[in-house]
Write a protein that holds these residues in place. Structure first.
Motif, short mmCIF file in Angstrom:
data_model
loop_
_atom_site.label_atom_id
_atom_site.label_comp_id
_atom_site.label_asym_id
_atom_site.label_seq_id
_atom_site.Cartn_x
_atom_site.Cartn_y
_atom_site.Cartn_z
N HIS A 30 6.99 -4.80 7.31
CA HIS A 30 6.42 -6.11 6.99
C HIS A 30 5.56 -6.66 8.13
O HIS A 30 5.52 -7.87 8.37
CB HIS A 30 7.53 -7.09 6.63
N PHE A 31 4.91 -5.77 8.86
CA PHE A 31 3.91 -6.08 9.90
C PHE A 31 4.50 -6.86 11.07
O PHE A 31 4.31 -6.50 12.22
CB PHE A 31 2.71 -6.86 9.34
N ASN A 32 5.15 -8.01 10.75
CA ASN A 32 5.73 -8.85 11.80
C ASN A 32 4.73 -9.26 12.86
O ASN A 32 5.05 -9.29 14.04
CB ASN A 32 6.92 -8.16 12.46
N ALA A 81 -1.09 -4.61 13.60
CA ALA A 81 0.25 -4.33 14.13
C ALA A 81 0.25 -3.02 14.90
O ALA A 81 0.90 -2.90 15.94
CB ALA A 81 1.27 -4.29 13.00
N ILE A 82 -0.50 -2.04 14.41
CA ILE A 82 -0.56 -0.74 15.10
C ILE A 82 -1.24 -0.90 16.46
O ILE A 82 -0.73 -0.45 17.48
CB ILE A 82 -1.29 0.31 14.23
N VAL A 83 -2.38 -1.58 16.48
CA VAL A 83 -3.07 -1.69 17.77
C VAL A 83 -2.35 -2.66 18.71
O VAL A 83 -2.46 -2.54 19.92
CB VAL A 83 -4.56 -2.08 17.63
N ARG A 84 -1.59 -3.61 18.15
CA ARG A 84 -0.78 -4.47 19.03
C ARG A 84 0.22 -3.62 19.80
O ARG A 84 0.43 -3.82 21.01
CB ARG A 84 -0.03 -5.52 18.20
N GLU A 129 -4.37 -0.11 -2.86
CA GLU A 129 -5.72 0.17 -2.36
C GLU A 129 -5.83 -0.01 -0.85
O GLU A 129 -6.86 0.30 -0.26
CB GLU A 129 -6.77 -0.68 -3.09
N MET A 130 -4.79 -0.54 -0.22
CA MET A 130 -4.85 -0.74 1.23
C MET A 130 -4.09 0.33 2.00
O MET A 130 -4.12 0.34 3.22
CB MET A 130 -4.28 -2.10 1.57
N VAL A 131 -3.40 1.20 1.29
CA VAL A 131 -2.61 2.22 1.96
C VAL A 131 -3.52 3.15 2.76
O VAL A 131 -3.23 3.51 3.90
CB VAL A 131 -1.79 3.02 0.92
N GLY A 132 -4.67 3.52 2.14
CA GLY A 132 -5.57 4.48 2.76
C GLY A 132 -6.04 4.08 4.15
O GLY A 132 -6.00 4.89 5.07
N GLU A 133 -6.42 2.80 4.29
CA GLU A 133 -6.99 2.37 5.58
C GLU A 133 -5.96 2.45 6.70
O GLU A 133 -6.31 2.76 7.85
CB GLU A 133 -7.55 0.94 5.46
N VAL A 134 -4.68 2.20 6.36
CA VAL A 134 -3.64 2.26 7.38
C VAL A 134 -3.33 3.72 7.73
O VAL A 134 -3.22 4.08 8.90
CB VAL A 134 -2.37 1.52 6.90
N LEU A 135 -3.25 4.56 6.70
CA LEU A 135 -2.98 5.98 6.96
C LEU A 135 -4.10 6.61 7.78
O LEU A 135 -3.87 7.46 8.64
CB LEU A 135 -2.81 6.74 5.64
#
Lengths: 297, 249
Positions: free
Chosen positions: B94-96, B155-158, B179-185
């Motif tokens: 959940h990003f947090n 969250a990843i770059v944090r 549709e947003m899964v791709g950009e994170v993967l």
């Protein structure tokens, strides 16, 4: 960048609109009061006939006679003015004491809840447990007894040898308010998503810094309305200080009543003063709330 | 292989019990994670994979067993867990993100307060990282103004802003719109290609197959099978793994 500044701008604009509105209302009120004052009291060498008759009718009215008797004669309005000063003084320091106590108690109680797993036994846990229990007793006793009784116990029992009534009132109301503030703040801390705490810890912040940088700022926003309400309650609660003979606003009005045997004027005046203070304070809080909202939604 | 000094996290017989042993979330997990590996943990829900991941940086306190990170026992009382967590970035389902701080502040608060970076250094670094995930223009926004995919990339770059040795991903795409899964993967894939050591709990079998160097299949708090993605997906040995793959593929 531009997005957030525009949002902030919008927030500020609506706040300043609110401020301007209130200033306009205050201005209109001032004009009316000044006009009434000029009409009735301003020394005029030879006033026009209609003003003279208005003045004659006013000064002969039952309202003015009662008013004069209650507030003007013997400078009785000074009971109200001085009482108001005492009410402000007691409230101000009691609020400070209440916040300090409340934050400490809230942190002790929520720290114990979160840290009891992390601290596996040992001295630290024992100390924390002791303070946790102590705070629990404090909350139970203070919230379980009436504030008037607490006030009288502090004055007649604990501080029996001292006659500093303001100090006693500050202590009584501060200690009392602290218990309620503690539960409000603890509720706020618990309302922050657990993931926020984990995110802070996973970045490497310790417990204290996670609380300070991440949890408490978010909790503050949620508790602000409840906290403001608590302080409004506190202002009004100081009106029971008369039980230990402290001459604050309510007692001031009551002294006038006992001198003049006329209850309406002094008590209504006292009520209006409380009302104005509370309304003004609520308004200030609504401004602050709006400012804090800008980063959320 | 056993004396491999490339091992960065070594987990031995890890146990996590609830209710005094009634519920065994982890029931003796043993594995080594080596530098540069991308370990993908799969398994049905309730299999203990998230608990396993969260134990690695002690967000969960294990009941038994041991975890060593770079040769140090992380459960020893003398270990400063806060220092250790700085080397293990974590990304949550959940990003947090911190909702009361701007994106830039989300990314600079930890490097400034914990690594002693100046505001300029921290912001420069954060902006470079934001550039990498194509979100530099959102630096001044608040998390609530971003989409789920954008939040997770932030969250990843944090986490990366702390220069971690290992990145832990706890179902990073499970809370996202499809549709947003791709950009994170995509971001995770680039990270893996750059040589980051990663442990990912995920349901994205495509990602496991394409990016993973090793797949761990867990069920009932145990590692049932671990192998290369190719072996796991084309030649599963265990029946439970077979039936799991039949359901998800």
């Amino acid at each position: 960048m531009s997005n957030s500044t525009s949002v902030k701008q919008a927030g500020k604009n609506s706040n300043s609109a609110k401020i301007i509105k209130v200033l306009i209302i205050a201005g209109i009120c001032a004009v009316i009061v000044f006009a009434a004052y000029a009409l009735l009291f301003m020394p005029l060498g030879n006033p026009p006939a209609w003003i003279a008759s208005v003045r004659q009718a006013f000064f002969a009215s039952a309202f003015w006679i009662d008013f004069e008797n209650n507030f003007i004669t013997d400078d009785r309005y000074m009971y109200i003015v001085k009482g108001l000063g005492v009410t402000f003084e007691v409230t101000f320091f009691a609020v400070l004491l209440g916040i300090v106590l409340g934050v400490i108690v809230a942190l002790v109680r929520s720290s114990y809840d979160t840290l009891k797993e992390e601290l596996k036994g040992g001295f630290g846990k024992a100390v924390l447990y002791f303070f946790y229990k102590l705070c629990g007793i404090y909350l139970t006793v203070i919230r379980g007894t009436p504030v008037v009784v607490q006030l009288m116990i502090i004055y007649f029992v604990i501080f029996a040898s001292s006659n500093n009534k303001i100090l006693v009132a500050v202590l009584a109301f501060g200690i009392n308010s602290g218990a309620y503030v503690a539960e409000i703040i603890r509720g706020g801390i618990m309302s922050v998503d657990k993931g926020q705490f984990e995110a802070g810890r996973s970045l490497g912040f310790g417990y204290v810094r996670t609380m300070a940088f991440i949890i408490v700022p978010q909790a503050f926003k949620t508790v602000l309305p409840a906290l403001a309400n608590e302080f409004i309650v506190l202002i009004k609660e100081t009106s029971v200080s008369g039980y230990v003979g402290l001459q604050e606003l309510t007692k001031g009005g009551d002294i006038i009543r006992s001198r003049t045997y006329s209850a309406f004027m002094p008590l209504i005046a006292v009520a209006i003063i409380y009302l104005v203070i509370v309304m003004f304070f609520s308004w200030l809080v609504s401004l602050l709330e709006r400012r804090l909202k800008n980063s959320e939604r | 292989m056993s004396a491999d000094n490339n091992v960065i996290i070594s987990v031995k017989d890890l146990k996590k019990y609830y209710n005094g042993g009634e519920v065994k979330a982890l029931d003796g997990v043993t594995t080594d994670i080596k530098k540069g590996e991308v370990v993908v943990v799969i398994g049905p829900s309730g299999s203990g994979k998230s608990t396993f991941l969260r134990s690695l940086n002690l967000l969960e306190r294990p009941t038994g067993g041991s975890i060593t990170f770079e040769g140090r026992d992380i459960m020893a009382p003398s270990t400063d867990i806060n220092k250790l967590r700085q080397k293990m970035g974590m990304v949550f389902q959940h990003f947090n993100l911190f909702p009361h701080l701007t994106i830039l502040r989300n990314m600079t608060i930890a490097p400034m307060k914990l690594n002693g970076l100046s505001k300029e250094e921290a912001e420069k670094k954060a902006l470079a990282l934001l550039e990498r995930v194509g979100l530099a223009d959102r630096a001044g926004a608040y998390p609530s103004q971003l989409s789920g995919g954008q939040k997770q990339r932030i969250a990843i770059v944090r986490a990366l802003a702390m220069d971690p040795e290992v990145m832990l991903f706890d179902e990073p795409t499970s809370a996202l719109d499809p549709e947003m899964v791709g950009e994170v993967l995509e971001v995770m894939k680039h990270l893996a290609e750059a040589g980051m050591t990663m442990v990912c709990v995920t349901h994205e079998m495509g990602f496991a197959r394409e990016v993973g160097t090793r797949v761990i299949f867990m069920d009932c708090g145990k590692i049932i099978e671990e192998n290369t993605p190719e072996q796991i997906f084309t030649n599963p040995q265990n029946d439970r793994l077979k039936s799991f793959l039949e359901k998800v593929l």
